[in-house]
Design a protein around this motif. Structure first.
Motif, PDB file in Angstrom:
ATOM      1  N   PHE A  49      13.456  68.541  -0.652  1.00  0.00           N
ATOM      2  CA  PHE A  49      13.820  69.291   0.548  1.00  0.00           C
ATOM      3  C   PHE A  49      15.328  69.460   0.637  1.00  0.00           C
ATOM      4  N   PHE A  52      16.584  71.813  -1.938  1.00  0.00           N
ATOM      5  CA  PHE A  52      16.301  73.205  -1.587  1.00  0.00           C
ATOM      6  C   PHE A  52      17.322  73.720  -0.584  1.00  0.00           C
ATOM      7  N   LEU A  53      17.659  72.856   0.357  1.00  0.00           N
ATOM      8  CA  LEU A  53      18.614  73.278   1.389  1.00  0.00           C
ATOM      9  C   LEU A  53      19.956  73.636   0.781  1.00  0.00           C
ATOM     10  N   THR A  55      20.398  74.562  -2.321  1.00  0.00           N
ATOM     11  CA  THR A  55      20.154  75.414  -3.488  1.00  0.00           C
ATOM     12  C   THR A  55      20.529  74.708  -4.774  1.00  0.00           C
ATOM     13  N   PRO A  57      19.714  73.190  -8.479  1.00  0.00           N
ATOM     14  CA  PRO A  57      18.709  73.388  -9.532  1.00  0.00           C
ATOM     15  C   PRO A  57      17.837  72.157  -9.719  1.00  0.00           C
ATOM     16  N   TYR A  58      18.279  71.016  -9.197  1.00  0.00           N
ATOM     17  CA  TYR A  58      17.513  69.786  -9.420  1.00  0.00           C
ATOM     18  C   TYR A  58      16.309  69.690  -8.486  1.00  0.00           C
ATOM     19  N   SER A  60      13.635  71.248  -8.581  1.00  0.00           N
ATOM     20  CA  SER A  60      12.374  71.213  -9.319  1.00  0.00           C
ATOM     21  C   SER A  60      12.139  69.833  -9.918  1.00  0.00           C
ATOM     22  N   VAL A  61      13.214  69.141 -10.270  1.00  0.00           N
ATOM     23  CA  VAL A  61      13.053  67.790 -10.806  1.00  0.00           C
ATOM     24  C   VAL A  61      12.388  66.903  -9.754  1.00  0.00           C
ATOM     25  N   MET A  89       1.700  66.207   4.107  1.00  0.00           N
ATOM     26  CA  MET A  89       1.432  67.606   4.442  1.00  0.00           C
ATOM     27  C   MET A  89       1.655  67.865   5.923  1.00  0.00           C
ATOM     28  N   SER A  92       5.317  67.950   6.462  1.00  0.00           N
ATOM     29  CA  SER A  92       5.917  69.209   6.000  1.00  0.00           C
ATOM     30  C   SER A  92       5.618  70.328   6.977  1.00  0.00           C
ATOM     31  N   THR A  93       4.363  70.374   7.441  1.00  0.00           N
ATOM     32  CA  THR A  93       4.015  71.428   8.387  1.00  0.00           C
ATOM     33  C   THR A  93       4.912  71.357   9.620  1.00  0.00           C
ATOM     34  N   ILE A  96       8.463  72.422   8.750  1.00  0.00           N
ATOM     35  CA  ILE A  96       8.565  73.881   8.601  1.00  0.00           C
ATOM     36  C   ILE A  96       8.639  74.533   9.974  1.00  0.00           C
ATOM     37  N   LEU A  99      11.896  73.919  11.536  1.00  0.00           N
ATOM     38  CA  LEU A  99      12.961  74.658  10.854  1.00  0.00           C
ATOM     39  C   LEU A  99      13.080  76.075  11.395  1.00  0.00           C
TER      40      LEU A  99
END
Ligand SMILES: Nc1ncnc2c1ncn2[C@@H]1O[C@H](COP(=O)(O)OP(=O)(O)OP(=O)(O)O)[C@@H](O)[C@H]1O
Ligand SMILES: [Mg+2]
Lengths: 377, 549, 300
Positions: A49, A52-53, A55, A57-58, A60-61, A89, A92-93, A96, A99
């Motif tokens: 998370f 992703f915030l 951006t 590249p790690y 995906s790791v 889950m 996360s919901t 989201i 957010l």
């Protein structure tokens, strides 16, 4: 499912402590590898998370790490893993959903700050957006007033509600109380299908057929009227009103209706004096939800309106349609930047807050109906 | 009480009266449809009807019907026919009538008498009050016929006497020139006719039922049935209209036969095999191109397909998982309640707000430069679908009776096993139906795509999203990339919006942009309604299985 | 259907072969059942089907006015169905099909042109489970008369001086007294009726029915959910009501039927009316063996 709130409000510290203690006990009881997998999974999910915030590249790791730990847990401790994954889950919901709220307001903040105004010596962010009437982003001193769009949204919503409210409630009565079974089998899915027609299709029909027709009928300058947008949007909100109101009407116990009929009332009397009043909260919730749908309807408005923010005069002039909050965003987002873009987020916030209020309001009302009927049963 | 005046349960024979009243209801229906026909110019207001000028004919009909309705009221009042009127027509009718009469009075006062806004208001209030009194004060048979009939007679006379002739028009002076409106007889007259037909029809239906409870019942049923018929008619008309308009462009140059279609190469385990489709359907199989005869929407179909797949892959596991946790594991309390309220609220959040969120949160994150992308569109639509999946899954799981769980638990089966083998299968029908209906909704969703995914007004077949072919592996993080996912692309609803926005397709080889638009609308409608039909059929199937087992 | 079958002990079940004969014999017997008063309701060859389910089979009986007629029989034998035929409440059940004739004061109830409103005003009904409206006690009682236009206390009525508030008050008191509820609710007439106890609700429903001033009152197990004291109250009421009204009451309680009714009709499984006679005769010396077994508690 019964809710068990009504706990002692002061004991939260004690509760927290006991919760931690319980958690500790759970950790103690659980095998080490399971705990390890759980921790790795949680950490990598959080890492994903965060990645992703920013951006990274790690990201995906971290995702792979999460999947691996879940896979391990699934093979070795399915019971625990299932609980953990479903909990992740849920989290996360919830994240989201929060957010969405955070980001819209975050993006709107710069212009709110920029266009703040003074009321009685207090700085109110964004005041200027509501005290002028001009939307002129291209001029030397750009103005971003929300008022033209608010007028548009209000007019469209009123017309749409005038269409969807009475017709929707009448249709709901028809489906649940009046229609013979074979007719109901046709009308009910029919109304649902009406809900399925995409708004852009409504918009396209409105744009190619209704708008030119209206301009011709009323000899308007140009095309686009709040009146017909409102009617189309009302048609689109209709299925929402029908299905929610129908649920409410259906939940009125048959014994009450028979009780009325056995006294020698007509079906219509039983409906208006017993069924509708008993289902009143549910039916008003349905109308509120319909209003919410009408406020948020975008594409039909975007396609059928003029997309030049202006105040229609006189204020009730529904024959000219300029812009609603939704169509403002849809029509301008691609070509805007800076403060103008932030202004679009302000429009988004207004939409979000008003629809949120309506939705929560209708849920509270519906809850009251369940409560009322709960006493009745 | 027994032995008291002998009362009868059989209604007295009133067949003449009922026949006449029924006839009036029928006439009102005819008038209603004449009005409808006039709004869409099937009947021309400036032309003739049955040898008379249309307006004269309509006016005559209105006067006759208005008088007939008043006559029913009077006949009932004088006791010529046995009816069962109440002491008053009631507050609801009185309010509605006073509203109508207020409008009439205000318009006449401000415009015909030229008294301006204030004067108009005063006259309107006065007339409205008279309308209210005329409805509420007399006995029901007078109260519900007189104001209704008078309205029809008034409108009828206005047309008959030529006060409003075929060429009449009126522009309110208070509207600025740039926002001026003109009302023409051709617009106003049909509207007035429809309104009077409704009012007179209602009054005649009440008279038919002999007023009282039965009369009100019939009057109301007339309107409720009319409403239901109108809704279904609108639905059928909408769909039929799109089908009629879109059929020709969609089916242009369709050929069926061996080897006429485009070729698809299937590559598996090193073998590659070329399949030639036995049908060539240009509108569905072509993209935008100057070199083909028919410009099609193939890339948009591919885009919509990927969007749906992506959104479902994201939302269904997340939503179902969350629903399992909320229903089976979490303590039912404030937390679950808050989540429930929040998900419901999000389900009604406008799609454009989701679009804003996607634009702010997702668009900047997949590529170095912020860029609209298929992935952003997928995730945004997935987020939109998520609340629905949670709501329907939860509803379905709550509906699974506790006995099932108890029975399973009593056998010593663990909780997760119970969920997996009992709860989820039992809830499956509800979840599946909900998801299908939700997918139908997001497949037609346009607004979020404008902000997160859409690019290109007309996309060539070669530029469609070739997601499967474009996965690239690399040794540095993020190890897997797919440029197709992080690029803007098109989808059916987006394509339709572009048709409206650009208004021309010359550069893409589209000769008739409107026809192309109708074709796109038809394909989109077909896709979405297919989902709905399947969803509704699934639900019906599961329901019938549940009830007859 | 199987769950509505009475629980029977195999050995005590009457021989199947004699059942048919008994039926024919008794059918003639009760057809000629003679009573002193006038006939209020005459039922002739009534058949009711729910889809393919034949719930009532060729039932004929005459119900005398100003008396209490009890309907007894095992669960699922069609007592409620029969009752609903008398005021045509079965019309509301989509799957129900009705053949035969019911006459009220000599007028066919199942014919074209019957005014259901008028019929149900004359044939009132109290349901098996109490079903008050979610309104005040007062509004519950005045509901019927207000809907029929006999009483008007609305805003408009008050404005135009047609207000019937006093008549309404009198009506409320009369009906509640008749239903033996007045003393208990006298000072909370404006409270929601949902807040009453089950027994009070049941009597409220009776009062609501009486307020319309019917001629016939149909009661479907009016005491099934009540304690002995409330039951006794209802029983007294029924007997009192019979002086003015024709009462038809369904009950599962044999003693109750014996106590309150003037004549009793026994339905047995399958929707047949097996015997109909003076209550005393039914309970002491029934014609049919099956009825004797049933009323003496041997089965059903
Ligand atoms: N609405 C209905 N739809 C289908 N079948 C019905 C319906 N109502 C009753 N039945 C059937 O008709 C038969 C008679 O039912 P009814 O309710 O009249 O019995 P009852 O004698 O009143 O029983 P109880 O003493 O339990 O109230 C039963 O087999 C029942 O299953
Ligand atoms: Mg029963």
């Amino acid at each position: 499912m019964a809710t068990t709130n009504e706990r002692d409000p002061d004991g939260w510290q004690a509760r927290l402590a006991s919760r931690f203690a319980r958690m500790g006990a759970v950790v103690q009881d659980t095998e080490n590898d399971a705990v390890a997998a759980g921790v790795v999974g949680a950490v990598s999910l959080a890492g994903a998370f965060a990645g992703f915030l920013v951006t990274s590249p790690y990201t995906s790791v971290c995702i792979v790490g999460f999947l691996l730990s879940v896979g391990y847990g699934w093979v070795r401790h399915q019971e625990l893993a299932a609980k953990g994954v479903t909990m992740a889950m849920t989290v996360s919901t919830v994240v989201i959903l929060s957010l969405i709220t955070v980001f819209i307001f975050y993006e709107a903040w710069p212009i709110l700050q920029d266009r703040s105004g003074q009321v009685l010596g207090v700085t109110v962010p964004g005041l200027e957006l509501f005290t002028t009437t001009a939307w002129t982003p291209a001029e030397g001193t750009p103005r971003y007033s929300m008022l033209p769009m608010i007028q548009g949204t209000v007019l469209v919503t009123i017309i749409a509600t005038a269409v969807a409210g009475p017709l929707g409630v009448a249709a709901a009565l028809f489906i649940s109380e009046i229609a013979p079974a074979p007719v109901r089998e046709v009308v009910k899915p029919g109304v649902e299908i009406l809900a399925g027609i995409p708004s852009i299709v409504y918009g396209f029909i409105g744009f190619t057929v209704l708008s030119p027709w209206a301009s011709d009928q009323f000899d308007l300058v140009g095309q686009g009227t709040y009146l017909f947008v409102g009617i189309v949007v009302g048609l689109m909100a209709l299925p929402t009103v029908v299905s929610v109101a129908e649920d409410a009407i259906n939940s009125v116990p048959e014994s009450m209706k028979s009780g009325s009929l056995a006294l020698g009332t007509t079906d219509w009397q039983a409906m208006t004096t017993i069924t509708l009043p008993t289902a009143f909260s549910g039916v008003s919730a349905a109308v509120l939800l319909g209003v919410g749908r009408a406020i948020g309807e975008t594409m039909a408005a975007t396609v059928m309106l003029r997309n030049t923010p202006r105040v229609a005069e006189p204020l009730y002039n529904v024959f000219y349609g300029f812009e609603t909050l939704t169509s403002l965003i849809a029509a301008n987002y691609g070509s805007s930047s800076g403060l103008q873009k932030d202004a679009l987020f302000v429009a988004g916030c207004i939409l979000f807050v008003s629809v949120l209020t309506l939705s929560i309001g209708s849920q509270l009302i519906e809850e009251r109906m369940d409560h009322d009927l709960g006493r009745a049963e | 009480m027994a032995g008291a005046a002998e009362s009868t349960v059989v209604r007295e024979d009133t067949s003449t009266y009922e026949a006449v009243a029924g006839l009036t209801v029928g006439l009102a229906a005819i008038l209603f449809f004449l009005g409808l026909a006039a709004t869409v110019d099937i009947v021309s207001v400036t032309g003739t009807l049955a040898g008379l000028g249309t307006l004269t004919a309509l006016g005559l009909l209105l006067v006759v019907m208005g008088l007939a309705v008043v006559a029913f009221g009077l006949a009932s009042y004088r006791g010529i026919f046995p009816t069962d009127p109440r002491a008053s027509a009631g507050l609801v009718a009185a309010t509605l009538f006073s509203g109508l009469w207020f409008l009439v009075g205000a318009l006449v006062g401000s415009e015909t008498l030229g008294l301006g806004f204030g004067g108009g208001l005063a006259v309107g209030l006065l007339v409205g009050a008279v309308g209210f009194a005329a409805t509420a004060l007399p006995r029901e048979d007078i109260g519900s016929t007189l104001p209704a009939g008078a309205l029809a007679v008034l409108f009828g006379l206005v047309f008959l006497l030529g006060v409003v002739g075929p060429e009449w028009s009126w522009s309110p002076a208070s509207f600025p020139d740039s926002q001026s409106v003109t009302f023409f007889a051709r617009t106003i007259a049909p509207f007035a006719v429809i309104l009077s037909a409704l009012v007179v029809g209602w009054a005649a239906a009440k008279a038919y039922g002999g007023f009282g409870a039965r009369g009100r019942h019939l009057g109301a049923y007339l309107l409720v049935y009319l409403n239901a018929i109108a809704i279904i008619a609108v639905l059928v008309a909408l769909v039929a209209f799109v089908v009629v308009k879109g059929f020709a462009p969609v089916t242009e140059s369709v050929t069926v036969g061996l080897g006429v279609g485009p070729a698809t190469t299937i590559a598996l385990f090193g073998f590659s095999y070329e399949v030639v489709w036995p049908v060539n359907w240009p509108f569905l199989m072509n993209g935008a191109s100057l070199f083909t005869d028919v410009t099609g929407v193939f890339p948009a179909i591919v885009g919509t397909a990927w969007l749906v797949v992506g959104a479902v892959l994201l939302a269904v596991p997340l939503g179902v998982g969350a629903a399992i946790f909320l229903t089976e594991y979490a303590e039912q309390g404030r937390f679950t309640r808050v989540v429930e309220v929040a998900t419901n609220a999000l389900w009604s959040t406008p799609s454009i707000v989701f679009g804003l969120f996607g634009a702010a949160f997702l668009v900047p994150r997949f590529t170095p430069q912020p860029q609209k992308s298929l992935l952003a569109g997928m995730i945004t639509l997935g987020f939109m679908l998520l609340p629905l999946v949670v709501i329907t899954s939860r509803e379905a799981m709550i509906a699974v009776p506790d006995e099932y769980r108890d029975a399973s638990a009593a056998l010593g089966v663990s909780k997760w096993q119970t969920i997996r083998s009992v709860v989820v299968p039992a809830a499956m029908p509800g979840v599946v139906t909900g998801v299908i209906l939700g997918v139908g909704r997001i497949a037609g969703e346009t607004a979020p795509l404008l902000l997160t995914m859409g690019g290109g007004s007309f996309v060539g077949a070669g530029q469609r999203a070739k997601v499967l072919d474009s996965f690239q592996l690399s040794l540095s993080p993020p190890f897997v990339t797919n440029p197709e996912l992080t690029q803007a692309t098109t989808a059916l609803p987006y394509q339709l919006y572009q048709v409206v926005l650009t208004g021309t397709g010359e550069t893409a080889g589209v000769t008739d942009i409107t026809a192309f638009g109708w074709g796109t609308a038809l394909v989109l409608l077909a896709v979405v309604l297919l989902f709905y039909a399947v969803g509704i059929a699934t639900r019906q199937y599961f329901r019938s299985k549940l009830t007859y087992e | 259907m199987s769950e509505t079958e009475p629980v029977t002990n195999g050995t005590e079940r009457p021989a199947e072969t004699t059942a048919g004969e008994t039926d024919e014999r008794t059918r003639e017997a009760w057809r000629e059942y003679e009573f002193a008063g006038e006939t209020k309701l005459a039922v002739e060859d009534l058949d009711v089907y729910y889809g393919d389910d034949h719930a009532l089979k060729r039932v004929s009986m005459d119900i005398p006015e100003e008396s209490v007629t009890a309907l007894v029989g095992p669960s699922g034998c069609g007592k409620s169905t029969f009752l609903r035929c008398l005021n045509r409440m079965n019309d509301r059940i989509g799957t129900a099909r009705i053949d035969g004739s019911v006459e009220l004061d000599g007028q066919e109830v199942y014919q074209d042109g019957v005014d259901l409103v008028e019929l149900r005003k004359q044939v009132g009904m109290v349901f098996q489970a109490p079903n008050p409206f979610p309104k005040s006690i007062r509004d519950n009682i005045t509901y019927g008369p207000r809907q029929h236009g006999d009483i008007d206390t609305g805003l408009l009525a008050r404005l135009t001086g047609r207000d019937d508030s006093e008549a309404a008050d009198r009506l409320v008191e009369r009906a509640l007294r008749q239903a033996a509820l007045w003393d208990e609710v006298e000072d909370r007439l404006d409270d929601n009726a949902m807040g009453l106890s089950g027994g009070q609700q049941q009597r409220l429903c009776l009062a609501r029915c009486l307020a319309v001033d019917p001629e016939v009152i149909l009661m479907d197990e009016p005491a099934s959910a009540l304690d002995p004291i409330a039951t006794a109250k209802i029983e007294d009421l029924v007997e009192e009501l019979a002086e003015e009204y024709t009462v038809v009451v369904v009950t599962h309680n044999m003693q109750q039927a014996a106590r309150i009714s003037d004549q009793t009709a026994v339905f047995l499984t399958g929707g047949e009316l097996v015997e109909y006679d003076d209550t005393g005769k039914i309970f002491e010396d029934p014609e049919s063996q099956r009825v004797e077994d049933y009323v003496s508690g041997k089965f059903g």
